[in-house]
Enzyme design. Structure first.
Site, PDB file in Angstrom:
ATOM      1  N   GLU A   1     -10.211 -17.058  75.264  1.00  0.00           N
ATOM      2  CA  GLU A   1     -11.373 -17.917  75.000  1.00  0.00           C
ATOM      3  C   GLU A   1     -11.752 -18.818  76.173  1.00  0.00           C
ATOM      4  O   GLU A   1     -12.345 -19.880  75.983  1.00  0.00           O
ATOM      5  CB  GLU A   1     -11.146 -18.761  73.740  1.00  0.00           C
ATOM      6  CG  GLU A   1     -10.961 -17.905  72.505  1.00  0.00           C
ATOM      7  CD  GLU A   1     -10.730 -18.713  71.250  1.00  0.00           C
ATOM      8  OE1 GLU A   1     -10.885 -19.947  71.291  1.00  0.00           O
ATOM      9  OE2 GLU A   1     -10.381 -18.102  70.230  1.00  0.00           O
TER      10      GLU A   1
ATOM     11  N   ASP B   1      -7.778 -12.606  79.273  1.00  0.00           N
ATOM     12  CA  ASP B   1      -7.290 -12.383  77.909  1.00  0.00           C
ATOM     13  C   ASP B   1      -8.425 -12.333  76.885  1.00  0.00           C
ATOM     14  O   ASP B   1      -9.596 -12.259  77.242  1.00  0.00           O
ATOM     15  CB  ASP B   1      -6.199 -13.407  77.574  1.00  0.00           C
ATOM     16  CG  ASP B   1      -5.071 -12.708  76.836  1.00  0.00           C
ATOM     17  OD1 ASP B   1      -5.307 -12.291  75.688  1.00  0.00           O
ATOM     18  OD2 ASP B   1      -3.978 -12.527  77.415  1.00  0.00           O
ATOM     19  N   HIS B   2      -8.067 -12.407  75.609  1.00  0.00           N
ATOM     20  CA  HIS B   2      -9.040 -12.124  74.540  1.00  0.00           C
ATOM     21  C   HIS B   2     -10.181 -13.144  74.481  1.00  0.00           C
ATOM     22  O   HIS B   2      -9.999 -14.320  74.785  1.00  0.00           O
ATOM     23  CB  HIS B   2      -8.312 -12.106  73.193  1.00  0.00           C
ATOM     24  CG  HIS B   2      -7.784 -13.459  72.804  1.00  0.00           C
ATOM     25  ND1 HIS B   2      -8.513 -14.332  72.043  1.00  0.00           N
ATOM     26  CD2 HIS B   2      -6.632 -14.098  73.117  1.00  0.00           C
ATOM     27  CE1 HIS B   2      -7.816 -15.442  71.869  1.00  0.00           C
ATOM     28  NE2 HIS B   2      -6.668 -15.332  72.523  1.00  0.00           N
ATOM     29  N   ASP B   3     -11.338 -12.670  74.112  1.00  0.00           N
ATOM     30  CA  ASP B   3     -12.492 -13.513  73.762  1.00  0.00           C
ATOM     31  C   ASP B   3     -12.951 -14.442  74.886  1.00  0.00           C
ATOM     32  O   ASP B   3     -13.475 -15.532  74.613  1.00  0.00           O
ATOM     33  CB  ASP B   3     -12.184 -14.343  72.497  1.00  0.00           C
ATOM     34  CG  ASP B   3     -11.879 -13.433  71.311  1.00  0.00           C
ATOM     35  OD1 ASP B   3     -12.714 -12.572  71.021  1.00  0.00           O
ATOM     36  OD2 ASP B   3     -10.786 -13.572  70.715  1.00  0.00           O
TER      37      ASP B   3
END
Ligand SMILES: CC(C)(COP(=O)(O)OP(=O)(O)OC[C@H]1O[C@@H](n2cnc3c(N)ncnc32)[C@H](O)[C@@H]1OP(=O)(O)O)[C@@H](O)C(=O)NCCC(=O)NCCS
Length: 206
Positions: A145, A125-127
């Site tokens: 993250e 997922d993101h980051d």
């Protein structure tokens, strides 16, 4: 799977396969086997090879071979290949030599280091930040993250909740759910995942 992805993506001219167990002259997915490790130098000059992808699942062995090839042949570039049925955000970055297999998703802001394998239908997922020679197994899922250190493996179907950090050379076993940070060099599994024992970076896990 790596070769299939390279051929399906059809961005590189694939001249052949180097494999110590397949006989030269045979074909793999229609691609000729050109020789073994002992023939690398000859093959590179004969076919004017400019890039390569290492199709080895074990993170340590893939890393060792990649580093050996790039040191011995500095003009060779590790090639990044993404299956057309994977989805990588244009706001994500993939390192050289990284392979993204069918159905994998890499979301915005994520940075994937060199020589990683993002396996079938995994989700990053993101980051997120993935180090060098990391593998994410089939159907494994990282929340946003998440950090994964060099040579670590998140195995088949494991889940890692958002913002968790996983150290280097750690193996998260199949089906685990990681809800807290994990240190370097452990095997961890279960729900919730707990470190079960320590390991060394070169220890096989597949
Ligand atoms: C974690 C793993 C690396 C093995 O670790 P290990 O320490 O060598 O474990 P062992 O195989 O010696 O098993 C030790 C015990 O842990 C259990 N165990 C092993 N992996 C487990 C897991 N993922 N979840 C729960 N229990 C597990 C075994 O059943 C065994 O239990 P027992 O002592 O009651 O019989 C492996 O089981 C694993 O999950 N591999 C995933 C490989 C993968 O994803 N392959 C797909 C690649 S495409």
């Amino acid at each position: 799977m790596v070769l299939d992805t390279l051929l399906t993506e059809n961005r590189a001219c694939v001249v052949g396969v180097i494999d110590n167990r397949l006989s030269p002259g045979k074909k793999l997915l229609g691609v000729p086997v050109l020789g073994t490790d002992a023939d690398v130098s000859r093959i590179i000059s004969e076919f004017q090879v400019c890039g390569f992808v290492v199709g080895i699942g074990d993170n340590w062995r893939r890393g060792q071979l990649t580093q050996h090839l790039t040191q011995r042949f500095p003009k060779l570039t590790p090639f990044c290949t993404v299956h057309p049925r994977a989805w990588v955000s244009r706001f994500a970055e993939l390192g050289p030599g990284t392979v993204v297999l069918p159905g994998a998703v890499v979301n915005a802001g994520t940075q994937v280091g060199p020589g990683c394998i993002l396996n079938t239908q995994c989700s990053v997922d993101h980051d997120c930040r993935l180090g060098a020679f990391v593998s994410i197994g089939p159907h494994a899922c990282l929340g946003g993250e998440v950090r994964v250190g060099d040579y670590s493996a998140i195995c088949l179907g494991a889940h890692v909740i958002h913002a968790v950090s996983i150290g280097q050379a750690t193996v998260v076993g199949a089906g685990a759910v990681v809800v807290k940070n994990l240190p370097d060099s452990v095997v961890a599994y279960g729900i919730p995942a707990r470190p079960i024992r320590s390991r060394t970076v070169e220890e096989p896990y597949l």
